[in-house]
Design a protein around this motif. Structure first.
Motif, PDB file in Angstrom:
ATOM      1  N   VAL A  89       0.716  -1.176   0.028  1.00 25.36           N
ATOM      2  CA  VAL A  89       0.068  -0.075  -0.091  1.00 25.36           C
ATOM      3  C   VAL A  89       0.796   1.282   0.024  1.00 25.36           C
ATOM      4  CG1 VAL A  89      -1.765   1.448   1.382  1.00 25.36           C
ATOM      5  CG2 VAL A  89      -2.063  -1.030   1.128  1.00 25.36           C
ATOM      6  N   LEU A  90       1.890   1.208   0.764  1.00 27.04           N
ATOM      7  CA  LEU A  90       2.941   2.231   0.711  1.00 27.04           C
ATOM      8  C   LEU A  90       3.516   2.426  -0.590  1.00 27.04           C
ATOM      9  CD1 LEU A  90       4.423   2.103   4.554  1.00 27.04           C
ATOM     10  CD2 LEU A  90       2.730   3.844   3.544  1.00 27.04           C
ATOM     11  N   THR A  91       4.056   1.369  -1.190  1.00 24.95           N
ATOM     12  CA  THR A  91       4.660   1.477  -2.251  1.00 24.95           C
ATOM     13  C   THR A  91       3.624   2.249  -3.362  1.00 24.95           C
ATOM     14  OG1 THR A  91       5.933  -0.159  -1.902  1.00 24.95           O
ATOM     15  CG2 THR A  91       5.760   0.214  -4.201  1.00 24.95           C
ATOM     16  N   ALA A  92       2.318   1.756  -3.518  1.00 25.46           N
ATOM     17  CA  ALA A  92       1.446   2.176  -4.468  1.00 25.46           C
ATOM     18  C   ALA A  92       1.105   3.725  -4.181  1.00 25.46           C
ATOM     19  CB  ALA A  92      -0.009   1.487  -4.411  1.00 25.46           C
ATOM     20  N   LEU A  93       1.141   4.164  -2.717  1.00 28.21           N
ATOM     21  CA  LEU A  93       0.660   5.595  -2.435  1.00 28.21           C
ATOM     22  C   LEU A  93       1.773   6.371  -2.799  1.00 28.21           C
ATOM     23  CD1 LEU A  93      -1.574   7.141  -1.086  1.00 28.21           C
ATOM     24  CD2 LEU A  93      -0.148   6.947   0.939  1.00 28.21           C
ATOM     25  N   PHE A  94       3.037   6.008  -2.570  1.00 29.62           N
ATOM     26  CA  PHE A  94       4.079   7.045  -3.302  1.00 29.62           C
ATOM     27  C   PHE A  94       4.229   6.821  -4.727  1.00 29.62           C
ATOM     28  CE2 PHE A  94       5.289   7.415   1.194  1.00 29.62           C
ATOM     29  CZ  PHE A  94       6.101   8.275   1.231  1.00 29.62           C
ATOM     30  N   LEU A  98      13.335   2.571  -1.883  1.00 35.35           N
ATOM     31  CA  LEU A  98      13.275   2.167  -0.526  1.00 35.35           C
ATOM     32  C   LEU A  98      12.044   1.125   0.024  1.00 35.35           C
ATOM     33  CD1 LEU A  98      15.256   5.006   1.353  1.00 35.35           C
ATOM     34  CD2 LEU A  98      15.866   2.756   1.000  1.00 35.35           C
ATOM     35  N   LEU A  99      10.904   1.752  -0.539  1.00 38.01           N
ATOM     36  CA  LEU A  99       9.622   1.244  -0.229  1.00 38.01           C
ATOM     37  C   LEU A  99       9.575  -0.147  -0.929  1.00 38.01           C
ATOM     38  CD1 LEU A  99       7.234   4.120   0.097  1.00 38.01           C
ATOM     39  CD2 LEU A  99       7.828   2.695   2.054  1.00 38.01           C
ATOM     40  N   ALA A 100      10.088   0.060  -2.158  1.00 37.78           N
ATOM     41  CA  ALA A 100       9.883  -1.252  -3.051  1.00 37.78           C
ATOM     42  C   ALA A 100      10.874  -2.574  -2.271  1.00 37.78           C
ATOM     43  CB  ALA A 100      10.372  -1.035  -4.344  1.00 37.78           C
ATOM     44  N   LEU A 101      11.915  -1.923  -1.869  1.00 35.47           N
ATOM     45  CA  LEU A 101      12.784  -2.889  -1.151  1.00 35.47           C
ATOM     46  C   LEU A 101      12.337  -3.432  -0.074  1.00 35.47           C
ATOM     47  CD1 LEU A 101      16.336  -1.251  -1.863  1.00 35.47           C
ATOM     48  CD2 LEU A 101      15.514  -3.619  -2.786  1.00 35.47           C
ATOM     49  N   GLY A 102      11.659  -2.531   0.799  1.00 36.14           N
ATOM     50  CA  GLY A 102      10.904  -3.166   2.058  1.00 36.14           C
ATOM     51  C   GLY A 102       9.964  -4.092   1.831  1.00 36.14           C
ATOM     52  N   GLY A 103       8.965  -3.957   0.721  1.00 39.82           N
ATOM     53  CA  GLY A 103       7.838  -5.037   0.362  1.00 39.82           C
ATOM     54  C   GLY A 103       8.723  -6.157  -0.150  1.00 39.82           C
ATOM     55  N   PHE A 104       9.835  -5.984  -0.963  1.00 44.70           N
ATOM     56  CA  PHE A 104      10.574  -7.187  -1.248  1.00 44.70           C
ATOM     57  C   PHE A 104      11.093  -7.909  -0.548  1.00 44.70           C
ATOM     58  CE2 PHE A 104      14.408  -9.137  -2.923  1.00 44.70           C
ATOM     59  CZ  PHE A 104      13.950  -9.684  -3.950  1.00 44.70           C
TER      60      PHE A 104
END
Length: 594
Positions: free
Chosen positions: A69-74, A98-104
């Protein structure tokens, strides 16, 4: 300066994809990652969290959903959608990566954990494969984007780079609006902390750390944390008040007194670390035996609090008197140890304080009536310390308040919140005072400070004595919480806090010279061993690796004092800032060089 309008390798994406395709991958990947959390990832409930239900996430799936959700929002903010521009005031694409790496990271960690713990990839349901592929898409899209937003005009880009730290100065929101933002952030912080401390198994805690670390890093690179710091600087008293309101609210969110026990020990550990921060962070004195002052306070309180095993078994001071006695005893020991040793500097002072810590532990271990005077009962310590009774309120019993049941540890937690408030008040007042400025001058250059007329010995002795008194105050509560006082914990190093090594690590990793830094550092250093028990003999290895990574990428500490941050990341010339931090040191610095 470098021409900001030229395209350089540093401003190009690492993966050759069109800008529209990269943004589409980020948005679609973020939505798909969040949606994949609603699929079944394994067929058996043997993996903790029950990831077998389609339509309802469980355990680690909720963390994958949050990261998606955070990745999509940003990603939507990157499209310039009206109303979302505030998410990235720095106008850069680093938060997306960074958010993409966190989700991954959290998704693949879960998939690998299922494979390892259950014995092979056959235990993965199609939902796990979909989640693994979906979490990879935002990573590809993020690393295909340029470093800066390419849709910025030349004028906007120049205005962006002309601002301090590359972040445009925000328009003032007004007093009540800023306080509303601080209130919301405080409530969110309480929820995040409560979620982390309530994690029931180690895999969930590791996934929680992955998401929190990358999300916080992303918010920092986006510029949101800097904007919030400016609000905090404008509303210091209100922020401190909200912080303590959140701390008081914590036990009312718990149904298990075990987590309140963790909370009270974190506060005791954090209070002692904040006292050490005066010695190390402000005055620059390396004290390797500081935990001995905690022991002095604990033993003093145990001797005068009515324990039948105390040498003074007929004496039972009220808590306020026992607390003052413990703090005074630690202060006296601080002066006695500091007076002959504080003329030393650097490594020599560290060796002497390390020796004092060991002398204290050995002394209380031998005061059993055989090897020495009968005062501390030697290795057996002083058990059966009675619970406190304040104004008719027995802290050892459960109490119902407003429909919430507060157990024994919750009662002591609330007492420690009050003591923490006193310690923070003492720390901030001392740091902002004339003596606090003298400490900082001594820390930066003792020779120059002495040449300017500062009595270095007297100033250092005051820091040593004040830090010792605060540790002794925390020790008086620690004695009642644990029911007994024994010599074992009061050593330089050990597998669990508190000990001098952990206290020093809490100050350094949290951020020397700040208020929140040592408290946050103490919370992390207490929680990590507690939550990584499932790793068994590998827990200390994982703990060490985590500390090494933190010191590599954030050597100035998690919550950095601005002056210390510049010691590690100094570039260009510095302008004098207009605001100060809670310690009275510069809170903002303008880089004028390239």
């Amino acid at each position: 300066m470098t021409d900001i309008t030229k395209t350089t390798p540093a401003t190009r994406g690492l993966i050759p994809l069109p800008l529209t395709a990269a943004r589409a991958l980020l948005l679609i990947g973020g939505i798909a990652t969040a949606a994949s959390a609603f699929l079944a990832w394994t067929w058996t409930s043997e993996f903790p969290g029950d990831l077998t239900i389609t339509g309802y996430p469980g355990g680690l799936q909720w963390l994958t959903f949050t990261a998606g959700v955070l990745t999509a929002l940003f990603a939507l903010a990157a499209y310039g959608i009206r109303g979302l521009d505030w998410l990235v005031p720095g106008r850069n694409n680093a938060p997306l990566a960074l958010l993409a790496l966190g989700g991954f990271g959290v998704t693949w960690y879960t998939v690998i954990s299922i494979t390892v713990e259950l014995g092979g990839v056959v235990n993965l349901e199609p939902g796990a494969w979909i989640a693994a592929i979906a979490s990879l898409l935002p990573v590809i899209g993020a690393f295909a984007l340029p470093e800066q937003r390419t849709d910025d005009t030349k004028e906007n880009l120049k205005a962006y780079l002309a601002k301090p730290d590359g972040i445009p100065a925000p328009q003032p929101l007004g007093g009540w609006a800023e306080r509303a933002v601080i209130t919301v952030v405080t409530a969110l912080g309480l929820f995040i902390f409560t979620y982390g401390i309530d994690t029931e198994y180690g895999e969930l805690f590791i996934g929680y750390l992955i998401v929190v670390i990358f999300a916080t890093w992303a918010l920092h690179t986006a510029g949101l944390i800097d904007r919030f710091s400016r609000m905090v600087a404008h509303n210091r008293s209100f922020t401190l008040a909200m912080g303590f309101v959140a701390a008081i609210a914590f036990p009312f969110t718990q149904t298990d007194d075990h987590y309140a026990n963790i909370g009270v020990n974190i506060l005791i550990f954090g209070t002692v670390a904040l006292g050490l921060n005066i010695v190390v962070g402000l005055a620059g004195l390396l004290d390797l035996g500081y935990v001995a002052f905690l022991g002095v306070g604990a033993y003093t309180a145990a001797l005068v609090s009515g324990s039948e095993f105390s040498t003074f078994s007929g004496v039972q001071f009220p808590f306020w008197a026992a607390a003052l006695t413990g703090a005074a005893a630690s202060l006296v020991f601080g002066v006695l140890i500091g007076a002959p040793t504080l003329r030393l500097r650097g490594d020599y002072l560290a060796i002497v304080t390390l020796g004092f810590g060991e002398i204290f532990r050995i002394a209380v271990n031998n005061m059993d009536g055989d090897s020495g005077p009968d005062i501390t009962n030697g290795p057996n310590g002083i058990p059966s310390i009675p619970d406190l009774n304040l104004f008719g309120f027995n802290l050892g019993e459960s109490h119902d308040i407003g429909g919430f049941t507060l157990g024994r540890f919750a009662n002591y937690y609330l007492l420690m919140v009050l003591i923490m408030a006193i310690v923070v008040l003492v720390y901030t007042r001392a740091a902002d005072s004339r003596i606090g400025r003298s400490w900082i001058a001594i820390r930066e250059d003792e020779t120059a400070a002495t040449a300017m007329g500062i009595n270095g010995f007297r100033v250092k002795l005051v820091a040593f004595a004040l830090g010792a008194a605060l540790a002794g105050l925390a020790g008086t509560v620690s004695a009642h919480v644990t029911y007994s006082v024994v010599p074992t914990p009061y050593q330089f190093a050990g597998s669990t806090p508190p000990n001098s090594a952990f206290l020093l690590a809490a100050v350094v990793l949290g951020g020397m010279g700040t208020v929140a830094g040592p408290i946050l550092g103490a919370a992390l250093l207490y929680l990590l061993p507690e939550k990584l028990v499932f790793l068994q003999d590998k827990s200390l290895l994982a703990f060490g690796v985590a500390l090494i990574l933190l010191m590599r990428f954030r050597p100035e500490g998690i919550i950095a004092n601005r002056r210390r941050q510049l010691e590690f990341h100094e570039t260009g010339q510095l302008d004098v800032p207009e605001t100060t931090t809670l310690t009275g040191e510069p809170a903002a610095v303008t880089k004028t060089g390239a």
